[in-house]
Design an enzyme around this catalytic site. Structure first.
Site, PDB file in Angstrom:
ATOM      1  N   ASP A 118      37.272  36.842  33.487  1.00 24.16           N
ATOM      2  CA  ASP A 118      36.153  35.964  33.075  1.00 24.16           C
ATOM      3  C   ASP A 118      34.935  36.754  32.599  1.00 24.16           C
ATOM      4  OD1 ASP A 118      37.693  33.816  33.920  1.00 24.16           O
ATOM      5  OD2 ASP A 118      36.732  33.716  35.894  1.00 24.16           O
TER       6      ASP A 118
HETATM    7  P1  NAP Z   1      38.790  37.116  37.348  1.00 24.60           P
HETATM    8  O1  NAP Z   1      38.227  36.402  36.179  1.00 24.60           O
HETATM    9  O2  NAP Z   1      39.166  36.313  38.557  1.00 24.60           O
HETATM   10  O3  NAP Z   1      40.074  37.917  36.828  1.00 24.60           O
HETATM   11  C1  NAP Z   1      40.749  38.800  37.649  1.00 24.60           C
HETATM   12  C2  NAP Z   1      42.045  39.168  36.948  1.00 24.60           C
HETATM   13  O4  NAP Z   1      42.670  40.172  37.738  1.00 24.60           O
HETATM   14  C3  NAP Z   1      43.030  38.030  36.853  1.00 24.60           C
HETATM   15  O5  NAP Z   1      43.034  37.467  35.556  1.00 24.60           O
HETATM   16  C4  NAP Z   1      44.376  38.656  37.245  1.00 24.60           C
HETATM   17  O6  NAP Z   1      45.299  38.577  36.137  1.00 24.60           O
HETATM   18  C5  NAP Z   1      44.040  40.115  37.485  1.00 24.60           C
HETATM   19  N1  NAP Z   1      44.752  40.665  38.652  1.00 24.60           N
HETATM   20  C6  NAP Z   1      44.961  40.112  39.867  1.00 24.60           C
HETATM   21  N2  NAP Z   1      45.674  40.926  40.647  1.00 24.60           N
HETATM   22  C7  NAP Z   1      45.919  42.045  39.910  1.00 24.60           C
HETATM   23  C8  NAP Z   1      46.623  43.256  40.157  1.00 24.60           C
HETATM   24  N3  NAP Z   1      47.224  43.497  41.333  1.00 24.60           N
HETATM   25  N4  NAP Z   1      46.673  44.182  39.169  1.00 24.60           N
HETATM   26  C9  NAP Z   1      46.083  43.947  37.975  1.00 24.60           C
HETATM   27  N5  NAP Z   1      45.411  42.818  37.673  1.00 24.60           N
HETATM   28  C10 NAP Z   1      45.336  41.878  38.636  1.00 24.60           C
HETATM   29  O7  NAP Z   1      37.829  38.273  37.870  1.00 24.60           O
HETATM   30  P2  NAP Z   1      36.494  38.904  37.274  1.00 24.60           P
HETATM   31  O8  NAP Z   1      36.613  39.205  35.813  1.00 24.60           O
HETATM   32  O9  NAP Z   1      36.140  40.001  38.237  1.00 24.60           O
HETATM   33  O10 NAP Z   1      35.464  37.691  37.364  1.00 24.60           O
HETATM   34  C11 NAP Z   1      35.031  37.233  38.607  1.00 24.60           C
HETATM   35  C12 NAP Z   1      35.163  35.718  38.667  1.00 24.60           C
HETATM   36  O11 NAP Z   1      34.991  35.315  40.037  1.00 24.60           O
HETATM   37  C13 NAP Z   1      34.106  35.012  37.861  1.00 24.60           C
HETATM   38  O12 NAP Z   1      34.613  33.810  37.325  1.00 24.60           O
HETATM   39  C14 NAP Z   1      33.023  34.719  38.916  1.00 24.60           C
HETATM   40  O13 NAP Z   1      32.173  33.658  38.585  1.00 24.60           O
HETATM   41  C15 NAP Z   1      33.906  34.396  40.110  1.00 24.60           C
HETATM   42  N6  NAP Z   1      33.227  34.568  41.403  1.00 24.60           N
HETATM   43  C16 NAP Z   1      32.461  35.682  41.678  1.00 24.60           C
HETATM   44  C17 NAP Z   1      31.786  35.780  42.885  1.00 24.60           C
HETATM   45  C18 NAP Z   1      30.894  36.993  43.163  1.00 24.60           C
HETATM   46  O14 NAP Z   1      29.955  36.873  43.944  1.00 24.60           O
HETATM   47  N7  NAP Z   1      31.194  38.160  42.575  1.00 24.60           N
HETATM   48  C19 NAP Z   1      31.947  34.800  43.852  1.00 24.60           C
HETATM   49  C20 NAP Z   1      32.798  33.711  43.569  1.00 24.60           C
HETATM   50  C21 NAP Z   1      33.424  33.610  42.329  1.00 24.60           C
HETATM   51  P3  NAP Z   1      46.893  38.593  36.429  1.00 24.60           P
HETATM   52  O15 NAP Z   1      47.147  37.500  37.384  1.00 24.60           O
HETATM   53  O16 NAP Z   1      47.476  38.404  35.076  1.00 24.60           O
HETATM   54  O17 NAP Z   1      47.169  39.959  36.981  1.00 24.60           O
END
Ligand code: NAP
Length: 193
Positions: A118
Site C-alpha cells: 500500500d
Molecule cells: P501491506 O500493504 O500490508 O503489504 C505487505 C505485503 O507484504 C503484502 O502485499 C504481502 O504480499 C507481502 N508479504 C507478506 N508476507 C511476506 C513474506 N513472507 N515475504 C514477502 N512478502 C510478504 O504493507 P505496507 O506496504 O507495509 O503498508 C502498511 C499497511 O498497513 C497500510 O495500508 C497501513 O495503513 C496499514 N496499517 C499500518 C499501521 C501502522 O501503524 N504502521 C497500523 C495499521 C494498519 P504477498 O501476500 O503477495 O506476499
C-alpha cells in the site's frame, strides 16, 4: 531467464506479470550506483531484516549508495520498520523518512521494495476512486527500475491492486522476502568488485 507469467488473483480480467529471478535482479544491480530499499509489513513477517543487512553490506562494498525509505505507516505499528532495521544494525543515517526521500526516487537507479505494498501504490496519487486516494506514499514508481519482492500478486492491508506491479520498468521477484534476499546476496557476491 524469466519463468511463466503470474496472474493476479480475484480479478475479472486477469492481468499477468513476468516472474523474474535473483539472477535477473543481480543484472539490474550490476551497474546501479544508487539503490533505495523500501521495507514493509512483508519484511517483518519474513524476518528478512538481517538478510537485508547482508545485501546492504555487499552493495555498499561495491560502492553503491544504499538508502532505506521509511513510510510512517509501513508495517502494522508506528516505527515498525525503524525497530527492525535497527535490530539488524543498519546505520540510522541510512533510514530516510518519506518526505525527505521522495525527491530522490527520480535519480535512483533501482528502487527495491521488500514486502511493502500500500505505501508504494501510485493510485494514492492518481486514482480518485481508490480507497487509498490521498494517502501519502513513497514515489517508488519514479525510480529508473523498480524491483518488488513479495510472494504473489495478492493485495496488502488496504485490499487494493497495485499498478506498480504492471509497469514496464518493474521486475516482480516472487518469493518469501528472507529467502529471496538471501539468493540475491549470493548472486551479488558473484559480481566482480
Ligand atoms: P501491506 O500493504 O500490508 O503489504 C505487505 C505485503 O507484504 C503484502 O502485499 C504481502 O504480499 C507481502 N508479504 C507478506 N508476507 C511476506 C513474506 N513472507 N515475504 C514477502 N512478502 C510478504 O504493507 P505496507 O506496504 O507495509 O503498508 C502498511 C499497511 O498497513 C497500510 O495500508 C497501513 O495503513 C496499514 N496499517 C499500518 C499501521 C501502522 O501503524 N504502521 C497500523 C495499521 C494498519 P504477498 O501476500 O503477495 O506476499
Amino acid at each position: 531467464m524469466s519463468a511463466p507469467p503470474v496472474a493476479a488473483a480475484g480479478q475479472v480480467e486477469a492481468r499477468t506479470v513476468i516472474r523474474y529471478t535473483p539472477e535477473d535482479a543481480k543484472l539490474m544491480l550490476e551497474n546501479a550506483s544508487s539503490v533505495i530499499i523500501i521495507p514493509g509489513y512483508g519484511m517483518a513477517v519474513a524476518q528478512a531484516q538481517h538478510k537485508i543487512r547482508e545485501l546492504f553490506d555487499v552493495l555498499t562494498k561495491r560502492g553503491v549508495d544504499v538508502k532505506f525509505a521509511i513510510h510512517p505507516v509501513a508495517g502494522r505499528m508506528p516505527g515498525h520498520m525503524n525497530v527492525l532495521l535497527a535490530e539488524a544494525d543498519i546505520p540510522y543515517d541510512k533510514l530516510i523518512e518519506m518526505d525527505e526521500i521522495n525527491s530522490e526516487f527520480a535519480q535512483a537507479d533501482v528502487a527495491l521494495v521488500v514486502g511493502a505494498n500500500d505505501v508504494t501504490n501510485p493510485a494514492a496519487r492518481t486514482d480518485k476512486t481508490s480507497p487509498i486516494y490521498g494517502m501519502p506514499i513513497l514515489d517508488v514508481d519514479k525510480a529508473r527500475t523498480v524491483m518488488v519482492i513479495k510472494r504473489s500478486l495478492n493485495p496488502g492491508f488496504a485490499g487494493v491492486d497495485n499498478e506498480l506491479y504492471y509497469m514496464q520498468k518493474t521486475l516482480m521477484l516472487f518469493g518469501d522476502a528472507k529467502s529471496f534476499v538471501s539468493e540475491m546476496v549470493k548472486e551479488v557476491q558473484t559480481l566482480a568488485a
